[in-house]
Structure formats: C-alpha cells, structure tokens
Design an enzyme around this catalytic site. Structure first.
Site, short mmCIF file in Angstrom:
data_model
loop_
_atom_site.label_atom_id
_atom_site.label_comp_id
_atom_site.label_asym_id
_atom_site.label_seq_id
_atom_site.Cartn_x
_atom_site.Cartn_y
_atom_site.Cartn_z
N ASN A 136 23.44 3.83 27.76
CA ASN A 136 24.40 3.05 26.98
C ASN A 136 25.08 3.97 25.99
OD1 ASN A 136 25.79 0.78 26.11
ND2 ASN A 136 23.94 -0.48 26.00
N HIS A 137 26.24 3.56 25.51
CA HIS A 137 26.92 4.25 24.42
C HIS A 137 26.39 3.71 23.09
CE1 HIS A 137 30.09 6.47 26.52
NE2 HIS A 137 30.16 5.46 27.35
N SER A 138 26.15 4.59 22.15
CA SER A 138 25.89 4.11 20.78
C SER A 138 27.24 3.96 20.08
CB SER A 138 25.01 5.10 20.02
OG SER A 138 25.60 6.37 19.96
#
Length: 570
Positions: free
Chosen positions: A117-119
């Site tokens: 996932n992207h933070s």
C-alpha cells in the site's frame, strides 16, 4: 530477481495453458524451458511442469511456482510471490507485493492481489513519494477467486473459500466462506448447505425421521422418569438426575417438563396435585424464592435474594413447571417487588457483562421472569421497573454485534451469545418485544456457529446449542436477514440431535464424542433430555419442519410470549 522478465508476444498457449503439457510441440516446449531457465537464473524456483506465459510481465524479488501451476496471458507479477501446486493465475491477473498463494487456488481473469500500500500520512509531500507499506496477502489452499476481484493488503483468505466476481476484499475471509460485494460480505458458509443436503436429504426424509424418533421417545419416556424417581427420599419420593446431578429442585422440574412435552400429562410417579403441592412447598414466603434441596430432598437453607444461581434458575423452572401443571407460586416473588428501578439499573450496570455475560444475562432473565409471575397473579411491582429493565438492555446492546458483552480471547463469542439467550429469553421473548439490532444478532450468532471449539463433532453441549438456536429462532420474528443460512444450520442440528438419543436413558447434556464413537461424554439424564427436546423443537421449527413435531414446549422454552407489554403488568 533484479531483471524484469519482459513480456513477449502471446502464444496460443498463453490463454489455454492447461493444454500446454498435452498438446505443445517440441519447439514450444523448448521455448518454455528457456523461459524457465532465464527466470531461474534470476532466483526463481519453478516446478518443471509449471507454465509461465511468455506475455506475462514478471519483476519479482522472489518467485516460486509449484507443480502443474500456471501464470497465464498478460499477467503482471511483482514482489515476493509464491504460487502453490495446481494453482493458476488467469489472463490479466495482477499480483504485487508480498503474496503467498496456497495449493489448488483458482484466480479469475482481471483480478488484482495487492500485497502492499501507499502511505499518505505526510500532508506536505506527494503521496507517490511517500514510503510503501506491506503486510502481505495470504490465500490458503483450495480457494476460488472470481474474475475482476480486488484483494487488498493485509488480507488472509481462508481455505476452501469462494470470492464472488467483482468483489473488493478488505478484511480476512474465514475458511469455507462464500463472500461477495464491495466491500465483500459473507453470503454463507459452504458447509451449511452441503452438510444439510448430505446428512438429511429432503424435508420429507427428515420429517419421517422426526416422526419415528418421537414415537420411540413417547414409548421410552415413562421408563426414564420411573428410573429417575426415588420413592424413599423426602416425604413421598424425589427425582434424582442420573447425570451425576443427584437430587435437585431442577430434576423435579425437568421431569414435569419432559412428561408434559412428550406425554401431555404429569409424571406418573405422583398425581398432578401432589406435584403442584411439592413444588409450591419449596417457595419461601418471605422472599418468594426457592432454595436448593439437600441430598435427602429437604431444604435446609432459605434463599434470601437474587444472585444465588440455584435460586435464580428456580424462578424459571419451578414457575414454569407449576404453570404446565395448572398451578402457580403461592406467594409473590418478593425479591422482585423489593427492587426499585434505580436499584435494578444499578445492579445491571454493576454486572460483569464483558467477561461473564452468561451470568449477567441470567440475572436479567430471572428479574424478567419474576415480573412475569408477579404480573400474572396481580402482584404489583414498583412503577418504572419494566421500563428500567428494557431501557437498560436496549441502550446497552452493542449495535455492531447486537449483544451485551464482548468476545473473549479464549472463548470468542461464547459468553456474549449465551448471555444474549438468557437475557432475551426472560425479557424480549417472554414479553413479545423486538430486540434492538436483530440483523447484527443474526450476523454474530452465525459467526459464532463456525467456532470449532464449541460446534462440531464431539464438542457440542445442550447449553451452547440452545443458546445459539434460540436467538436465530427469535430473530425470525423481526427479520429475514440470512434466513436461508439459519435454516440450513438448523437442519444440521436436527440431524445431529436425532442421532444422540440413548435408548431408555434419554439425552446426555454433552453427547457423543466422535462420529464413530456413540458413547456420550456425559451421562444421559433429565436435564440433557429436557434441553435437547426443546432445542429439537426450536431447530425443527426454524427449518420449517414444525408439522412433523407432535409436541410443543410449554415451559421454560415455550415459543409463545408469556405476556405482552400491552397487558397491564401491575
């Protein structure tokens, strides 16, 4: 693997990889072997008979592909990925991040498994420049994932599950589940319908078995009651539960309820008038409660107030035994009359609902039933008691689970579900009032039904099954939510119960240990027989087999409300 596997033009096998081993030419097999060698040189672990589509884009740090598995046309695979034996990624599948896929998994076309996932916590920095996070995805063995499904990072999909096409899976999926939707929600347990179909066949077959069972029980109940009666105890004999419970008030009440259920009469060991006199003689005139008897059948102590388990349950069992015999308590339940609404609210709030919901629920059950008996005889209670009882329960029910209490680390939803049964039986069910969150109750109870620690061959007992079936049965008054699942589960219990009767001894509270060993885990006796007969009726009614039942509970587990709140309660 640092070098990306550049996709090549699709071959005829990229879209039909299952035919490759049978039909490919020697030149095509040689080309596939060369592709294996290039990937293996970069660290991949590939079974000799797996197939990798030349058109697939592969850029992974680790790749393992098992025997007879394949990655089909235009798949995009990156990260740390393992694909078990006989598992498949169909055309245009995207698998990225840390993803572990078990054995015999089928992944439909255009599906994405995104194990990263992207933070985006830093508001002053473009999101694509912020670090990735990865918990990973696990797909256990024998899972079917439909086309155009998205499974997000952190999810585990349990073995033998089915993910419907187009679903977005954001949370773990339990084994044997069928889920679908955005977000994916449980549709049903695969086992419920198949177990019912395999073990019970058609409704007519199960109805036939119910009829034959009841005929047998009707012949044997008089023998069971006679064997449980000791004429030398007390003033005129006492019932002794063979299940190591000995001489108890409940044993006498269970005998009365069993005889009423199956024979539609009082137990033959005493006349109906003698049964009534015996039960009435045990009530304290000062508290209205019934204390336990000693092994000789005599009462040596007096029950003074609520909170004593035996005395609390006797409000239910003695009251209803008298009711089916045509009698009643000779005195009001003074302990309930002495409670003020403020006292009741304080007592309910002081109970340990979080950890001991069954015990807390039994208090609510006792108070509600005491109000019922007092109202039936015209004995007034303090104004506002009913409002205090139902108000507290309504306001404190968890809208997410529909229950009171919380799941425990060691026993899951056992305490909250069992506590819900007790609290709702003596209140919402007994007075014909709807519970606050019926759909949530159904969801939680069906989830609890999958807990193999309490439901499955060799672990059921009468209490846990009753406390699961009754809430599902009760919720049917208010909602059709997941009705087919509840019905299928009820059929499995009907089938199970019919196989647990021990000739001329009745039901054990905890029945057979395994499918091949019919030896009960506890001794058959009055308590187990009364409870399982009641559960059998509730389960049969829940799955539409009431017409096959020749009896109907009239006591503690009666299906009809005892009173309506539209009736003045004193």
């Amino acid at each position: 693997m640092g070098t990306p596997q550049e996709p090549a033009a699709a071959t005829r096998w990229d879209f039909f990889p299952w035919r490759f081993r049978r039909d490919a030419t020697e030149a095509e097999r040689a080309a596939q072997q060369q592709l294996h060698q290039r990937l293996a040189a970069d660290g991949a672990e590939l079974a000799d008979d797996c197939f990798i589509a030349p058109s697939a884009a592969i850029e992974v740090g680790q790749l393992a592909v098992g025997e007879r598995a394949y990655i089909a046309a235009h798949a995009y695979v990156s990260g740390q990925v393992s694909l078990g034996a006989d598992s498949t990624m169909n055309p245009f599948t995207v698998v990225r991040g840390a993803v572990r896929i078990g054995r015999a998994v089928r992944i439909g076309a255009h599906t994405s498994l995104l194990g990263f996932n992207h933070s985006f916590a830093e508001l002053d920095r473009d999101m694509f420049r912020q670090p990735h996070t990865s918990e990973g995805i696990v797909i256990e063995d024998d899972v079917w994932i439909g086309s155009q499904v998205t499974i997000l990072d952190g999810v585990t999909v349990g073995a033998h599950s089915v993910i419907g096409a187009g679903s977005v899976v954001t949370k773990d999926v339990a084994a044997w589940s069928i889920v679908a939707g955005n977000p994916a929600r449980l549709i049903r347990d695969r086992r419920s319908a198949s177990r019912a179909a395999a073990s019970t066949g058609t409704s007519s077959e199960l109805g036939r078995r119910l009829t034959e069972f009841q005929q047998k029980v009707r012949r044997q109940v008089p023998v069971i009651l006679e064997r449980s009666f000791d004429p030398d105890l007390g003033t005129a004999g006492m019932y002794r539960d063979p299940a190591a419970l000995g001489v108890t008030v409940r044993a006498h009440c269970d005998a009365v309820e069993i005889a009423d259920l199956i024979l539609q009469t009082a137990p033959a060991e005493l006349s109906a008038e003698e049964h009534v006199a015996r039960l009435q003689s045990w009530q304290s005139a000062s508290s209205g409660l019934v204390a336990e008897v000693d092994p000789s059948g005599e009462q040596t102590e007096e029950a003074k107030g609520f909170g004593e388990y035996g005395a609390d349950y006797h409000v239910l069992c003695v009251g209803y035994a008298l009711d089916v015999l045509g009698g009643e308590f000779p005195h009001p339940i003074i302990a309930a009359q002495d409670l003020s609404p403020a006292d009741l609210v304080h007592a309910l709030g002081a109970l340990d609902w979080r950890h001991r919901a069954w015990s807390a629920g039994s208090f609510a059950d006792t108070v509600g039933t005491a109000i019922r008996w007092n109202a039936g005889r015209g004995a007034a209670h303090q104004p506002g008691m009913v409002e205090a009882l139902f108000g507290w329960l309504t306001l404190n029910a968890d809208p997410v689970t529909g229950l009171w209490g919380a799941p425990g680390a060691s026993d899951g939803f056992l305490q909250p579900v069992n506590g819900f049964y007790r609290a709702s039986r003596g209140t919402f069910a007994q007075f014909d009032v709807g519970v606050p969150h019926p759909e949530a109750v159904v969801d939680t109870v069906l989830r609890h039904a999958k807990d193999a620690r309490f439901f499955g061959t060799g672990v059921e007992n009468a209490c846990n099954v009753l406390d699961l079936v009754h809430p599902l049965w009760l919720m049917r008054r208010q909602t059709t939510h997941r009705a087919d699942e509840a019905k299928a589960l009820a059929r499995t219990f009907v089938d199970f119960i019919l196989g647990q009767w021990v000739d001329e001894r009745g039901f054990a509270f905890a029945p057979s240990r395994t499918a091949t060993d019919s030896t009960p885990r506890t001794t058959p006796g009055l308590q187990g027989t009364e409870m399982w007969l009641a559960v059998l009726w509730l389960a049969a009614d829940l799955c539409g087999l009431t017409d096959a039942m020749s009896y109907r509970p009239r006591g503690v587990h009666r299906p009809e409300p005892a009173l309506s709140l539209r009736t003045p309660l004193g």
